[in-house]
Design an enzyme around this catalytic site. Structure first.
Site, PDB file in Angstrom:
ATOM      1  N   HIS A  86     -36.860 -24.452  49.807  1.00 33.52           N
ATOM      2  CA  HIS A  86     -37.886 -24.313  50.833  1.00 33.52           C
ATOM      3  C   HIS A  86     -39.261 -24.740  50.309  1.00 33.52           C
ATOM      4  O   HIS A  86     -39.942 -25.575  50.921  1.00 33.52           O
ATOM      5  CB  HIS A  86     -37.920 -22.854  51.302  1.00 33.52           C
ATOM      6  CG  HIS A  86     -38.786 -22.605  52.490  1.00 33.52           C
ATOM      7  ND1 HIS A  86     -38.281 -22.317  53.739  1.00 33.52           N
ATOM      8  CD2 HIS A  86     -40.136 -22.605  52.640  1.00 33.52           C
ATOM      9  CE1 HIS A  86     -39.279 -22.146  54.596  1.00 33.52           C
ATOM     10  NE2 HIS A  86     -40.419 -22.316  53.945  1.00 33.52           N
ATOM     11  N   GLU A  87     -39.654 -24.190  49.164  1.00 34.50           N
ATOM     12  CA  GLU A  87     -40.976 -24.506  48.622  1.00 34.50           C
ATOM     13  C   GLU A  87     -41.052 -25.936  48.095  1.00 34.50           C
ATOM     14  O   GLU A  87     -42.099 -26.591  48.200  1.00 34.50           O
ATOM     15  CB  GLU A  87     -41.348 -23.515  47.525  1.00 34.50           C
ATOM     16  CG  GLU A  87     -41.465 -22.074  47.994  1.00 34.50           C
ATOM     17  CD  GLU A  87     -42.431 -21.907  49.148  1.00 34.50           C
ATOM     18  OE1 GLU A  87     -43.403 -22.681  49.249  1.00 34.50           O
ATOM     19  OE2 GLU A  87     -42.202 -21.005  49.969  1.00 34.50           O
ATOM     20  N   HIS A  90     -41.814 -28.212  51.041  1.00 36.81           N
ATOM     21  CA  HIS A  90     -43.235 -28.249  51.377  1.00 36.81           C
ATOM     22  C   HIS A  90     -44.002 -29.148  50.411  1.00 36.81           C
ATOM     23  O   HIS A  90     -44.837 -29.966  50.826  1.00 36.81           O
ATOM     24  CB  HIS A  90     -43.834 -26.836  51.300  1.00 36.81           C
ATOM     25  CG  HIS A  90     -43.508 -25.959  52.464  1.00 36.81           C
ATOM     26  ND1 HIS A  90     -43.831 -26.279  53.758  1.00 36.81           N
ATOM     27  CD2 HIS A  90     -42.892 -24.749  52.515  1.00 36.81           C
ATOM     28  CE1 HIS A  90     -43.434 -25.315  54.568  1.00 36.81           C
ATOM     29  NE2 HIS A  90     -42.855 -24.375  53.836  1.00 36.81           N
ATOM     30  N   ASP A 163     -44.868 -20.131  58.400  1.00 37.45           N
ATOM     31  CA  ASP A 163     -44.878 -21.562  58.711  1.00 37.45           C
ATOM     32  C   ASP A 163     -44.880 -21.803  60.222  1.00 37.45           C
ATOM     33  O   ASP A 163     -45.661 -22.603  60.740  1.00 37.45           O
ATOM     34  CB  ASP A 163     -43.641 -22.248  58.111  1.00 37.45           C
ATOM     35  CG  ASP A 163     -43.587 -22.137  56.607  1.00 37.45           C
ATOM     36  OD1 ASP A 163     -44.647 -21.943  55.980  1.00 37.45           O
ATOM     37  OD2 ASP A 163     -42.478 -22.253  56.053  1.00 37.45           O
TER      38      ASP A 163
END
Length: 259
Positions: A86-87, A90, A163
């Site tokens: 997930h990170e 980004h 988000d």
């Protein structure tokens, strides 16, 4: 899994200077401390000082880092991987769109979520494509989960700082207050509670949802094109759990296309 949290800074450009060792240590500590409150940090430092005093020595970086990690529960294996993807999603999209530097990533939260600290260049801000890039970056964590894990978690939503909340607010402002909407763009129509407006205006809700779908698909395209970099960053983040700007940038730049 908790919602991903973002902190941001504004930069005119990415600094290319080499930091001294003290700066590097401070950045690493700051990365480790993402998500802690001021009271948490004060307690960690106080306990580290007490430990050093008992050992009749000066306080060290390791004392503080150990204190930070000691305040967090171990994250289960599967959630740790999900947070890493997930990170990393980004970060890769933020870098690919040249929005600014990625200051640090952290999945060592003890809650199964993650944090990223990113900066934004001043150039280009305010234009429609800049906001569209922002939406793409905000949706990139969700796109990363879908791309790799084939399933979406609640990690993109759940709070006002999540988000989905931030992306919805950006798209809402584009339509209602920034003069960038497709319907009545010259009207300035602010509202303190966008959710109430969206519940009462299905057409506006459909337009904003469509904008987020486009951003999600665009983020997925970027991640597929930069898959080796995306996977390398996720793997490194999974193993380290916290990465400062230097470590992140090294992987991101390795995946940049040739000039």
């Amino acid at each position: 899994m908790t919602s991903t949290q973002h902190a941001s800074t504004t930069d005119t450009d990415v600094a290319g200077q080499q930091a001294n060792p003290a700066d590097a240590i401070l950045r690493r500590l700051a990365t480790r401390a993402m998500g802690l409150t001021g009271a948490d940090i004060e307690r960690v430092v106080r306990e580290a000082r007490l430990k050093a005093r008992r050992g009749k020595r000066l306080i060290s970086y390791e004392d503080i880092e150990e204190g930070i990690r000691g305040n967090r529960l171990p994250v289960p294996y599967d959630l740790r991987w999900r947070s890493a993807f997930h990170e990393a999603g980004h970060a890769v999209v933020h870098h690919a769109l040249d929005l600014g530097p990625v200051r640090g990533l952290n999945i060592d939260t003890g809650q199964g979520g993650g944090y990223n600290l990113v900066g934004f260049h001043l150039r280009g801000t305010g234009a429609r494509d800049w906001y569209e890039n922002m939406l793409t970056m905000l949706m990139a964590g969700r796109a990363a989960e879908k791309l790799v894990l084939k399933r979406i978690s609640s990690g993109s939503g759940g709070s006002d700082g999540s988000d989905l909340a931030r992306a919805t607010r950006v798209a809402f402002d584009m339509e209602r207050t920034l003069g960038l909407g497709t319907e009545h763009p010259l009207l300035y129509r602010p509202h303190r509670d966008p959710a109430t407006v969206l519940d009462r205006d299905p057409e506006l809700a459909a337009r904003i949802h469509g904008m987020l779908e486009v951003a999600l698909d665009r983020a997925a395209v970027i991640l597929r094109r930069r898959r080796p970099t995306f996977y390398a960053l996720a793997k490194a983040l999974f193993e380290a759990q916290a990465m400062d700007e230097t470590a992140v940038l090294q992987i991101l730049r390795d995946g940049d296309p040739p000039p």
